[in-house]
Design a protein around this motif. Structure first.
Motif, PDB file in Angstrom:
ATOM      1  N   ALA A   1       0.734  -1.205   0.090  1.00 21.39           N
ATOM      2  CA  ALA A   1      -0.045  -0.075  -0.055  1.00 21.39           C
ATOM      3  C   ALA A   1       0.941   1.354   0.125  1.00 21.39           C
ATOM      4  CB  ALA A   1      -0.908  -0.033   1.294  1.00 21.39           C
ATOM      5  N   ALA A   2       2.024   1.265   0.719  1.00 18.10           N
ATOM      6  CA  ALA A   2       2.890   2.314   0.718  1.00 18.10           C
ATOM      7  C   ALA A   2       3.466   2.548  -0.566  1.00 18.10           C
ATOM      8  CB  ALA A   2       3.956   2.222   1.874  1.00 18.10           C
ATOM      9  N   VAL A   3       3.964   1.492  -1.475  1.00 15.21           N
ATOM     10  CA  VAL A   3       4.459   1.729  -2.563  1.00 15.21           C
ATOM     11  C   VAL A   3       3.572   2.361  -3.732  1.00 15.21           C
ATOM     12  CG1 VAL A   3       5.402   0.443  -4.662  1.00 15.21           C
ATOM     13  CG2 VAL A   3       6.318  -0.002  -2.366  1.00 15.21           C
ATOM     14  N   GLU A   4       2.069   1.805  -3.379  1.00 15.20           N
ATOM     15  CA  GLU A   4       1.121   2.320  -4.306  1.00 15.20           C
ATOM     16  C   GLU A   4       0.852   3.665  -4.048  1.00 15.20           C
ATOM     17  OE1 GLU A   4      -3.564   1.437  -5.293  1.00 15.20           O
ATOM     18  OE2 GLU A   4      -2.317  -0.249  -4.326  1.00 15.20           O
ATOM     19  N   LEU A   5       0.627   4.275  -2.952  1.00 17.69           N
ATOM     20  CA  LEU A   5       0.441   5.591  -2.484  1.00 17.69           C
ATOM     21  C   LEU A   5       1.643   6.680  -2.919  1.00 17.69           C
ATOM     22  CD1 LEU A   5      -1.070   5.116   1.039  1.00 17.69           C
ATOM     23  CD2 LEU A   5      -2.239   6.467  -1.138  1.00 17.69           C
ATOM     24  N   LEU A   6       2.698   6.033  -2.772  1.00 16.06           N
ATOM     25  CA  LEU A   6       3.910   6.801  -3.259  1.00 16.06           C
ATOM     26  C   LEU A   6       4.078   6.894  -4.679  1.00 16.06           C
ATOM     27  CD1 LEU A   6       6.462   6.101  -0.196  1.00 16.06           C
ATOM     28  CD2 LEU A   6       5.131   8.447  -0.913  1.00 16.06           C
ATOM     29  N   SER A   7       3.578   5.923  -5.520  1.00 16.75           N
ATOM     30  CA  SER A   7       3.392   5.955  -6.812  1.00 16.75           C
ATOM     31  C   SER A   7       2.347   6.916  -7.394  1.00 16.75           C
ATOM     32  CB  SER A   7       3.240   4.638  -7.647  1.00 16.75           C
ATOM     33  OG  SER A   7       1.796   4.135  -7.332  1.00 16.75           O
ATOM     34  N   LEU A   8       1.466   7.388  -6.604  1.00 15.12           N
ATOM     35  CA  LEU A   8       0.318   8.077  -6.815  1.00 15.12           C
ATOM     36  C   LEU A   8       0.525   9.723  -6.610  1.00 15.12           C
ATOM     37  CD1 LEU A   8      -2.651   6.020  -5.948  1.00 15.12           C
ATOM     38  CD2 LEU A   8      -2.026   6.390  -8.186  1.00 15.12           C
ATOM     39  N   TYR A   9       1.323   9.653  -5.380  1.00 13.03           N
ATOM     40  CA  TYR A   9       1.421  11.071  -4.893  1.00 13.03           C
ATOM     41  C   TYR A   9       3.276  11.320  -4.611  1.00 13.03           C
ATOM     42  CZ  TYR A   9      -3.391  10.867  -3.906  1.00 13.03           C
ATOM     43  OH  TYR A   9      -4.544  10.782  -4.011  1.00 13.03           O
ATOM     44  N   PRO A  10       3.806  12.437  -4.652  1.00 13.76           N
ATOM     45  CA  PRO A  10       5.220  12.365  -4.754  1.00 13.76           C
ATOM     46  C   PRO A  10       5.720  12.328  -3.424  1.00 13.76           C
ATOM     47  CG  PRO A  10       4.150  14.565  -4.942  1.00 13.76           C
ATOM     48  CD  PRO A  10       3.089  13.663  -5.162  1.00 13.76           C
ATOM     49  N   SER A  11       5.137  12.448  -2.122  1.00 13.12           N
ATOM     50  CA  SER A  11       5.769  12.170  -1.000  1.00 13.12           C
ATOM     51  C   SER A  11       4.633  12.044   0.304  1.00 13.12           C
ATOM     52  CB  SER A  11       6.404  13.695  -0.567  1.00 13.12           C
ATOM     53  OG  SER A  11       5.435  14.656  -0.402  1.00 13.12           O
ATOM     54  N   LEU A  12       5.240  12.013   1.369  1.00 12.65           N
ATOM     55  CA  LEU A  12       4.252  11.350   2.385  1.00 12.65           C
ATOM     56  C   LEU A  12       3.371  12.517   2.763  1.00 12.65           C
ATOM     57  CD1 LEU A  12       3.504   9.666   4.674  1.00 12.65           C
ATOM     58  CD2 LEU A  12       5.300  10.729   6.257  1.00 12.65           C
ATOM     59  N   GLU A  13       3.794  13.898   2.670  1.00 10.12           N
ATOM     60  CA  GLU A  13       3.204  14.780   3.031  1.00 10.12           C
ATOM     61  C   GLU A  13       2.048  15.023   1.952  1.00 10.12           C
ATOM     62  OE1 GLU A  13       1.613  17.685   5.494  1.00 10.12           O
ATOM     63  OE2 GLU A  13       3.563  16.278   6.031  1.00 10.12           O
ATOM     64  N   SER A  14       2.151  14.827   0.772  1.00  8.93           N
ATOM     65  CA  SER A  14       1.303  14.897  -0.337  1.00  8.93           C
ATOM     66  C   SER A  14       0.330  13.856  -0.149  1.00  8.93           C
ATOM     67  CB  SER A  14       2.144  14.628  -1.584  1.00  8.93           C
ATOM     68  OG  SER A  14       2.953  15.523  -1.910  1.00  8.93           O
ATOM     69  N   VAL A  15       0.570  12.707   0.580  1.00 16.90           N
ATOM     70  CA  VAL A  15      -0.556  11.607   0.419  1.00 16.90           C
ATOM     71  C   VAL A  15      -1.378  12.058   1.595  1.00 16.90           C
ATOM     72  CG1 VAL A  15      -0.662   9.440   1.671  1.00 16.90           C
ATOM     73  CG2 VAL A  15       0.991   9.853  -0.175  1.00 16.90           C
ATOM     74  N   LEU A  16      -0.703  12.919   2.834  1.00 12.36           N
ATOM     75  CA  LEU A  16      -1.454  13.164   4.154  1.00 12.36           C
ATOM     76  C   LEU A  16      -2.390  14.265   3.914  1.00 12.36           C
ATOM     77  CD1 LEU A  16       1.219  12.761   6.766  1.00 12.36           C
ATOM     78  CD2 LEU A  16      -0.406  11.041   6.139  1.00 12.36           C
ATOM     79  N   THR A  17      -2.328  15.368   2.834  1.00 11.03           N
ATOM     80  CA  THR A  17      -2.746  16.374   2.456  1.00 11.03           C
ATOM     81  C   THR A  17      -3.757  16.201   1.488  1.00 11.03           C
ATOM     82  OG1 THR A  17      -1.145  17.290   1.592  1.00 11.03           O
ATOM     83  CG2 THR A  17      -1.244  17.865   3.939  1.00 11.03           C
ATOM     84  N   ALA A  18      -3.676  15.090   0.868  1.00  7.95           N
ATOM     85  CA  ALA A  18      -4.393  14.733  -0.331  1.00  7.95           C
ATOM     86  C   ALA A  18      -5.999  14.927  -0.383  1.00  7.95           C
ATOM     87  CB  ALA A  18      -4.093  13.467  -1.233  1.00  7.95           C
ATOM     88  N   THR A  19      -6.576  15.687  -1.132  1.00  4.51           N
ATOM     89  CA  THR A  19      -8.024  15.791  -1.121  1.00  4.51           C
ATOM     90  C   THR A  19      -8.714  14.833  -1.947  1.00  4.51           C
ATOM     91  OG1 THR A  19      -8.088  17.659  -2.897  1.00  4.51           O
ATOM     92  CG2 THR A  19      -7.891  18.213  -0.461  1.00  4.51           C
ATOM     93  N   ASP A  20      -7.850  14.011  -2.565  1.00  5.39           N
ATOM     94  CA  ASP A  20      -8.779  13.103  -3.834  1.00  5.39           C
ATOM     95  C   ASP A  20      -8.479  11.876  -3.404  1.00  5.39           C
ATOM     96  OD1 ASP A  20      -6.171  13.288  -4.334  1.00  5.39           O
ATOM     97  OD2 ASP A  20      -6.391  13.527  -6.471  1.00  5.39           O
ATOM     98  N   LEU A  21      -8.069  11.350  -2.085  1.00  6.13           N
ATOM     99  CA  LEU A  21      -7.537  10.073  -1.610  1.00  6.13           C
ATOM    100  C   LEU A  21      -8.768   9.219  -1.867  1.00  6.13           C
ATOM    101  CD1 LEU A  21      -5.901  10.355   1.607  1.00  6.13           C
ATOM    102  CD2 LEU A  21      -4.818   9.234  -0.546  1.00  6.13           C
ATOM    103  N   ALA A  22      -8.433   7.691  -2.490  1.00  8.97           N
ATOM    104  CA  ALA A  22      -9.405   6.784  -2.425  1.00  8.97           C
ATOM    105  C   ALA A  22     -10.165   6.521  -1.379  1.00  8.97           C
ATOM    106  CB  ALA A  22      -9.035   5.559  -3.200  1.00  8.97           C
ATOM    107  N   PRO A  23     -11.467   6.297  -1.213  1.00  7.82           N
ATOM    108  CA  PRO A  23     -12.186   6.060   0.155  1.00  7.82           C
ATOM    109  C   PRO A  23     -11.174   5.066   1.045  1.00  7.82           C
ATOM    110  CG  PRO A  23     -13.805   6.121  -1.428  1.00  7.82           C
ATOM    111  CD  PRO A  23     -12.313   6.233  -1.943  1.00  7.82           C
ATOM    112  N   LYS A  24     -10.947   3.874   0.403  1.00  9.03           N
ATOM    113  CA  LYS A  24     -10.050   2.812   1.239  1.00  9.03           C
ATOM    114  C   LYS A  24      -8.879   3.440   1.973  1.00  9.03           C
ATOM    115  CE  LYS A  24      -7.357   1.061  -2.663  1.00  9.03           C
ATOM    116  NZ  LYS A  24      -6.814  -0.299  -3.122  1.00  9.03           N
TER     117      LYS A  24
END
Length: 254
Positions: free
Chosen positions: A194-217
């Motif tokens: 899951a971590a690899v998938e998220l970091l392939s969609l967003y450029p950094s941890l901070e981008s993941v944590l502040t994303a407004t378009d995260l998949a519900p899961k």
């Protein structure tokens, strides 16, 4: 003269050598085997400068435990006979030309990182000798990591195969997935894939944590856990700005 600094993660070497001895481990034999290993390392790397960095011996787990109270909690302590023999091991290292640097409150990892980056940033060659993959966040063209026991380089291709991310994203990866052996939690329910998938969609941890378009899961798992993810990344990150209190001339290999 070209500089090649070799930094030995001392306890990483010593504890593995000591544990691998058959029967009752003997400190003198540990020192002898470590020195044989170091002479092989010297022969293959041909350093201009070399130092063995040791962790402090206190129970203080440092600034990381202030951020994550369970950090490295319950780790197996150093065998008492090895702790008592540390001075004689350092003397044996000095006899073959390797000085010892003892951390004072800071973790050896941060001292290694500070020294290594200080030299590598000047376009000089640095080799860190350790099995600890945490150092791989430092990888750059002039800085490499050698696993002496597996006889392999912990380089970018190795990290991408092992973790699925580039070295510069390792701490972001650990902020999400954690490091179980060090009691760094990451985000519950987010594992390596899951971590690899998220970091392939967003450029950094901070981008993941502040994303407004995260998949519900993902949103369900991440929401409310942003602070623990940031703390996990901070704890997994090496400090590179410590005051060293010596200069390169002091650790020239003679």
């Amino acid at each position: 003269m070209a500089i090649h600094l070799v930094v030995i993660d001392a306890l990483n070497l010593i504890r593995r050598v000591h544990a691998a001895q058959p029967g009752q481990p003997d400190v003198d034999n540990t020192a002898r085997v470590c020195c044989q290993a170091l002479q092989k390392i010297i022969s293959s790397t041909k350093p201009s400068h070399i130092v063995a960095v040791f962790d402090h011996n206190s129970d203080d787990r440092g600034w990381r435990a202030e951020l994550l109270p369970h950090y490295k909690e319950g780790r197996k302590p150093m065998p008492p006979e090895l702790l008592a023999g540390m001075d004689s091991i350092q003397d044996a290292f000095m006899a073959i030309g390797i000085d010892s640097l003892l951390s004072d409150g800071d973790e050896a990892d941060d001292l290694v990182a500070t020294l290594a980056l200080k030299v590598a940033s000047r376009n000089e060659q640095v080799t860190i000798v350790s099995t600890d993959k945490g150092y791989c966040q430092l990888l750059q063209p002039t800085l490499r990591i050698r696993d002496y026991f597996q006889q392999r380089w912990l380089d970018s291709p190795f990290i991408e195969k092992e973790y699925g991310v580039k070295p510069q994203l390792l701490t972001d990866y650990w902020g999400l997935a954690g490091i179980s052996s060090s009691k760094i939690p990451g985000i519950a329910g987010i594992g390596p894939k899951a971590a690899v998938e998220l970091l392939s969609l967003y450029p950094s941890l901070e981008s993941v944590l502040t994303a407004t378009d995260l998949a519900p899961k993902w949103h369900k798992k991440i929401s409310g856990n942003e602070d623990i993810a940031r703390a996990s990344k901070a704890v997994a990150s090496l400090k590179t700005d410590l005051t060293l209190g010596f200069n390169l001339q002091d650790i020239r290999f003679k």
